[in-house]
Write a protein that holds these residues in place. Structure first.
Motif, PDB file in Angstrom:
ATOM      1  N   GLY B 101      27.894  22.096  18.395  1.00 50.65           N
ATOM      2  CA  GLY B 101      26.584  22.410  18.539  1.00 50.65           C
ATOM      3  C   GLY B 101      25.971  22.883  19.654  1.00 50.65           C
ATOM      4  O   GLY B 101      26.557  22.048  20.995  1.00 50.65           O
ATOM      5  N   ILE B 102      25.510  24.131  20.780  1.00 46.87           N
ATOM      6  CA  ILE B 102      24.668  24.157  21.645  1.00 46.87           C
ATOM      7  C   ILE B 102      23.174  24.842  21.499  1.00 46.87           C
ATOM      8  O   ILE B 102      22.896  24.985  20.284  1.00 46.87           O
ATOM      9  N   TYR B 103      22.323  24.004  22.662  1.00 46.77           N
ATOM     10  CA  TYR B 103      21.607  24.712  22.566  1.00 46.77           C
ATOM     11  C   TYR B 103      20.295  25.725  24.211  1.00 46.77           C
ATOM     12  O   TYR B 103      20.983  24.866  25.257  1.00 46.77           O
ATOM     13  N   GLY B 104      20.533  27.329  23.746  1.00 48.05           N
ATOM     14  CA  GLY B 104      20.471  27.668  24.939  1.00 48.05           C
ATOM     15  C   GLY B 104      18.885  29.155  25.396  1.00 48.05           C
ATOM     16  O   GLY B 104      18.787  30.035  25.305  1.00 48.05           O
ATOM     17  N   ALA B 105      18.367  28.161  23.960  1.00 47.76           N
ATOM     18  CA  ALA B 105      17.268  29.118  22.955  1.00 47.76           C
ATOM     19  C   ALA B 105      18.141  30.495  23.187  1.00 47.76           C
ATOM     20  O   ALA B 105      19.223  30.203  22.404  1.00 47.76           O
ATOM     21  N   CYS B 106      17.459  31.650  23.488  1.00 47.09           N
ATOM     22  CA  CYS B 106      17.921  32.990  24.032  1.00 47.09           C
ATOM     23  C   CYS B 106      19.099  33.183  24.707  1.00 47.09           C
ATOM     24  O   CYS B 106      19.486  34.477  24.899  1.00 47.09           O
ATOM     25  N   SER B 107      19.542  32.232  25.744  1.00 47.24           N
ATOM     26  CA  SER B 107      20.506  32.615  26.095  1.00 47.24           C
ATOM     27  C   SER B 107      21.665  32.020  25.998  1.00 47.24           C
ATOM     28  O   SER B 107      23.108  31.692  25.985  1.00 47.24           O
ATOM     29  N   THR B 108      21.299  31.828  24.501  1.00 44.47           N
ATOM     30  CA  THR B 108      22.851  30.860  23.491  1.00 44.47           C
ATOM     31  C   THR B 108      24.152  32.198  22.673  1.00 44.47           C
ATOM     32  O   THR B 108      25.182  31.305  23.401  1.00 44.47           O
ATOM     33  N   PHE B 109      23.686  33.130  22.810  1.00 44.16           N
ATOM     34  CA  PHE B 109      25.199  33.962  22.185  1.00 44.16           C
ATOM     35  C   PHE B 109      25.771  33.748  24.299  1.00 44.16           C
ATOM     36  O   PHE B 109      27.421  34.188  23.674  1.00 44.16           O
ATOM     37  N   ALA B 110      25.380  34.073  25.122  1.00 43.34           N
ATOM     38  CA  ALA B 110      25.868  34.092  26.050  1.00 43.34           C
ATOM     39  C   ALA B 110      26.576  32.602  26.659  1.00 43.34           C
ATOM     40  O   ALA B 110      28.049  32.340  26.815  1.00 43.34           O
ATOM     41  N   LEU B 111      25.729  31.456  26.337  1.00 45.75           N
ATOM     42  CA  LEU B 111      26.460  30.042  26.684  1.00 45.75           C
ATOM     43  C   LEU B 111      27.981  30.377  25.595  1.00 45.75           C
ATOM     44  O   LEU B 111      28.434  29.163  25.851  1.00 45.75           O
ATOM     45  N   GLY B 112      27.384  30.579  24.020  1.00 41.81           N
ATOM     46  CA  GLY B 112      28.299  30.236  23.427  1.00 41.81           C
ATOM     47  C   GLY B 112      29.633  31.286  23.239  1.00 41.81           C
ATOM     48  O   GLY B 112      31.129  30.698  23.333  1.00 41.81           O
ATOM     49  N   LEU B 113      30.249  32.640  24.386  1.00 41.64           N
ATOM     50  CA  LEU B 113      31.178  32.807  24.891  1.00 41.64           C
ATOM     51  C   LEU B 113      31.686  31.704  25.654  1.00 41.64           C
ATOM     52  O   LEU B 113      33.191  31.821  25.705  1.00 41.64           O
ATOM     53  N   ALA B 114      30.428  31.383  27.008  1.00 44.05           N
ATOM     54  CA  ALA B 114      31.796  30.676  27.951  1.00 44.05           C
ATOM     55  C   ALA B 114      32.234  29.261  27.556  1.00 44.05           C
ATOM     56  O   ALA B 114      33.114  29.263  28.150  1.00 44.05           O
ATOM     57  N   VAL B 115      31.367  28.848  25.831  1.00 42.95           N
ATOM     58  CA  VAL B 115      32.230  27.363  25.749  1.00 42.95           C
ATOM     59  C   VAL B 115      33.362  28.313  24.731  1.00 42.95           C
ATOM     60  O   VAL B 115      34.016  26.839  25.050  1.00 42.95           O
ATOM     61  N   GLY B 116      32.664  29.028  24.221  1.00 41.51           N
ATOM     62  CA  GLY B 116      34.425  29.599  23.159  1.00 41.51           C
ATOM     63  C   GLY B 116      35.554  29.504  24.281  1.00 41.51           C
ATOM     64  O   GLY B 116      37.074  28.949  24.029  1.00 41.51           O
ATOM     65  N   ALA B 183      32.420  33.975  34.007  1.00 35.41           N
ATOM     66  CA  ALA B 183      30.974  33.226  33.551  1.00 35.41           C
ATOM     67  C   ALA B 183      30.382  32.410  34.263  1.00 35.41           C
ATOM     68  O   ALA B 183      31.338  31.480  35.202  1.00 35.41           O
ATOM     69  N   TYR B 184      29.368  32.223  34.168  1.00 34.92           N
ATOM     70  CA  TYR B 184      28.281  31.465  35.231  1.00 34.92           C
ATOM     71  C   TYR B 184      27.526  31.649  34.999  1.00 34.92           C
ATOM     72  O   TYR B 184      26.644  31.588  33.827  1.00 34.92           O
ATOM     73  N   LEU B 185      26.970  29.874  34.602  1.00 36.69           N
ATOM     74  CA  LEU B 185      26.420  28.962  33.918  1.00 36.69           C
ATOM     75  C   LEU B 185      25.355  28.409  34.918  1.00 36.69           C
ATOM     76  O   LEU B 185      25.252  28.279  36.179  1.00 36.69           O
ATOM     77  N   GLY B 186      23.972  28.967  34.269  1.00 40.23           N
ATOM     78  CA  GLY B 186      22.899  29.376  35.086  1.00 40.23           C
ATOM     79  C   GLY B 186      21.853  28.114  35.565  1.00 40.23           C
ATOM     80  O   GLY B 186      22.462  26.613  34.567  1.00 40.23           O
ATOM     81  N   SER B 324      13.383  27.586  31.803  1.00 35.51           N
ATOM     82  CA  SER B 324      14.332  28.586  31.578  1.00 35.51           C
ATOM     83  C   SER B 324      15.120  29.151  32.071  1.00 35.51           C
ATOM     84  O   SER B 324      15.993  27.872  33.071  1.00 35.51           O
ATOM     85  N   VAL B 325      16.017  29.170  31.752  1.00 36.73           N
ATOM     86  CA  VAL B 325      17.926  28.928  31.274  1.00 36.73           C
ATOM     87  C   VAL B 325      18.215  30.367  31.145  1.00 36.73           C
ATOM     88  O   VAL B 325      17.748  31.199  31.065  1.00 36.73           O
ATOM     89  N   ALA B 326      19.591  31.401  32.169  1.00 38.91           N
ATOM     90  CA  ALA B 326      19.888  32.019  31.851  1.00 38.91           C
ATOM     91  C   ALA B 326      21.692  32.024  32.193  1.00 38.91           C
ATOM     92  O   ALA B 326      21.937  31.311  32.753  1.00 38.91           O
ATOM     93  N   HIS B 327      22.452  32.272  31.286  1.00 37.17           N
ATOM     94  CA  HIS B 327      23.492  32.087  31.269  1.00 37.17           C
ATOM     95  C   HIS B 327      24.662  33.709  31.428  1.00 37.17           C
ATOM     96  O   HIS B 327      24.204  35.050  30.234  1.00 37.17           O
ATOM     97  N   LEU B 328      25.452  34.010  32.270  1.00 40.39           N
ATOM     98  CA  LEU B 328      25.938  35.133  32.587  1.00 40.39           C
ATOM     99  C   LEU B 328      27.655  35.323  31.618  1.00 40.39           C
ATOM    100  O   LEU B 328      28.678  34.562  31.470  1.00 40.39           O
ATOM    101  N   VAL B 329      28.308  36.391  31.490  1.00 39.59           N
ATOM    102  CA  VAL B 329      29.404  36.620  31.121  1.00 39.59           C
ATOM    103  C   VAL B 329      29.826  38.082  31.986  1.00 39.59           C
ATOM    104  O   VAL B 329      29.334  38.760  31.162  1.00 39.59           O
ATOM    105  N   HIS B 330      31.044  37.804  31.850  1.00 38.11           N
ATOM    106  CA  HIS B 330      31.904  38.753  32.437  1.00 38.11           C
ATOM    107  C   HIS B 330      32.861  39.591  31.032  1.00 38.11           C
ATOM    108  O   HIS B 330      33.638  38.325  31.068  1.00 38.11           O
ATOM    109  N   ILE B 331      32.740  40.662  30.942  1.00 36.28           N
ATOM    110  CA  ILE B 331      33.238  41.275  29.154  1.00 36.28           C
ATOM    111  C   ILE B 331      33.844  42.262  30.093  1.00 36.28           C
ATOM    112  O   ILE B 331      33.463  43.533  30.838  1.00 36.28           O
TER     113      ILE B 331
END
Lengths: 342, 342
Positions: B101-116, B183-186, B324-331
């Motif tokens: 389970g992760i929590y990042g509000a609307c940053s969750t999608f990017a955070l999930g890819l990073a944790v994956g 990825a870059y976790l903010g 607020s927080v922002a997480h970045l993923v490079h695809i």
């Protein structure tokens, strides 16, 4: 399905710090926490602010113990029970650490250690801090009833620990000989329990599932570990877990198994019913007691299984049951050149 | 502080699946989602159950697209906006996947890819699924006012996307040529915004901080990427981000930058004010559009910056602001033997 994670480098636990409230300071671990406040408010005006402040205090105490500053850490991993996990996000606001929010209810402490391990496996020269917290008063009004109602508690109810703990992790040995070797992330189990005052019964099957999966994966038995600790099943849940494990051929005894919810309070003198719960329960017991025992060499190889009841008051009102999850972390103390039991 | 994570093996995106509601099906990406339900209820009785059901539908659709079953996945990583992140924990209840389970509000999608990515870096022969969801009706009554009040919305308000998306990740190439490179976790940024109807302003500084940190870490510029997508700043937040970046010497234009909150709806025809928001916004835009463009070779190297307003209605009532927080993923898409731009 296989949730096993073996870290390719050792994830060292550099130090821990804990903060606790009144009931905890009067419990069996009273005096062992780094900071105790019998007002439970930690200088704040609301219970929610107090919970967030506890995380900040735990983190600052950890920095002080390590003689370091924010810059020593690249990552913070935090989660708590409050809606939107605000204890962590407000305590780390504007600090120079990358922030990973996690949610696992009372399994958060173990999940945080596992996520910290994943990050430091990628970033071996970095440090991460994992935090978690809970507060009796913020939890009761969010999950059950406002304290002012004076509701009668059932015998199976648990007492949410007011506290927070921080753990400093490093991809390098530094001055520590205690490390996370591997972890097992559990699946979600729901056996139909719908009583928010009996979380032990909801969580015990999840703990059993994770523990048995880990034993099978690693080919080990309870006797291969100095101690097995569950996060916070309480007396009710711990008894159920012991029964389930016995039926599966794994014998848990007083000598090799205990539950953090049964350790933190003095159930004979304190009115905590089935025992402690909350994210801070396993985190504070680890920081105040288990980690100290490991440092002293009394414990050399332990399992901690964080157990979380992922319950939602809204979903319970809509007629749903309580799903639970359990995450396991295996922590080991190096024994000189030769490492036993790992 | 440095939140950079470079994966030592490529984390392949095998496929994606998306589910969406009425407003989304009438928006600019209508028809591109795998499943649309104009009732927004997805066969359920409550909005909360509907949100959880959307995650289940997205996951099941993904399994169907891959022609596989639960057993093909070892890990599920999920988070959402509902209190206790219940959409994920109920949709994965009793399924044979380890659950993070992760929590990042609307940053969750990017955070999930990073944790994956972190998990599959440790478990290269495994697969993981990341999920997220949001629902306009469950979000409005939790974060702002019940819909029945008919509150007037401000021009800066965003419309929470009703939808869910699932992404299948693998530590092996399988049949995919699209992968997560790094990825870059903010960190958490709070500039004092306290208006829950202006989340774009709260989140834009976090997006800028993460984006600039990533450019500096990797020695790249916006022009090194085919497109940069922010999660859901909306028109208001995207304009603020563009200004901040310009002041720092990074030029974002219509050709190299867009915001998922500005993509998903037709702001000229739909009454969504500043645009879309919610965990599902970037997740659904990625699944329905960006991933398809990458498959078709139209995009070969993109950045997605998930932006989350970690706001708590309770803390706002207690006088606090919105961190607020922002997480970045490079695809990246592989280009035959030779890979450009990476």
């Amino acid at each position: 399905m296989n949730g096993y994670l073996e870290f390719s480098n050792k994830i060292y636990i550099l130090d821990t710090a804990s903060v606790a409230g009144k009931m905890e300071s009067e419990g069996r671990l009273g005096g062992l926490f780094d900071f105790e406040d019998i007002s439970n408010l930690f200088g704040m005006k609301t219970w929610e602010e107090a919970e967030s402040e506890m995380q900040r205090l735990a983190y600052n105490t950890l920095l002080s113990k390590l003689g370091t500053s924010h810059e020593a850490f690249d990552f913070a991993i935090s989660g708590d029970l409050m809606n939107q996990c605000v204890a962590g996000s407000y305590s780390f606001s504007n600090l120079p650490l990358s922030y990973v929010g996690i949610y696992g209810a009372c399994s958060t402490f173990a999940l945080g250690l596992a996520v910290g391990g994943m990050i430091l496996n990628l970033r071996r020269n970095s440090r991460a801090v994992t935090l978690t917290s809970s507060h009796y008063c913020s939890a009761e009004r969010q999950f059950r009833t406002p304290l002012e109602y004076g509701s009668q508690r059932t015998p199976t109810a648990q007492w949410t620990v007011t506290g927070a703990a921080a753990v400093a992790l490093s991809g390098r040995r530094e001055n520590s000989d205690i490390f996370i070797k591997d972890a097992y992330l559990g699946r979600i189990t729901d056996k139909g329990i719908d009583d928010p005052n009996n979380m032990g019964a909801a969580m015990a099957p999840a703990a059993a599932d994770t523990l048995i999966s880990y034993f099978k994966e690693t080919g080990t038995q309870p006797s291969d570990y100095d101690m097995i600790y569950t996060g916070d099943l309480g007396a009710e849940g711990a008894a159920i877990l012991t029964d389930i494990m016995k039926n599966e051929g794994y014998i848990l005894t007083k000598e090799n198994y205990n539950d953090c919810g049964c350790i933190i309070y003095d159930r004979e003198k304190q009115d905590v019913h089935s025992g402690g719960s909350g994210c801070a329960c396993s985190a504070c017991v680890f920081s105040a007691m288990i980690h100290k025992h490991m440092r002293a060499g009394k414990l050399k190889s332990i399992l901690i299984i964080g157990t979380g009841a992922l319950m939602s008051p809204q979903f319970l009102m809509q007629g749903k049951t309580i799903p639970s999850v359990a995450h396991l972390v295996h922590i080991v103390k190096e024994e000189g050149e030769e490492e036993k039991r790992i």
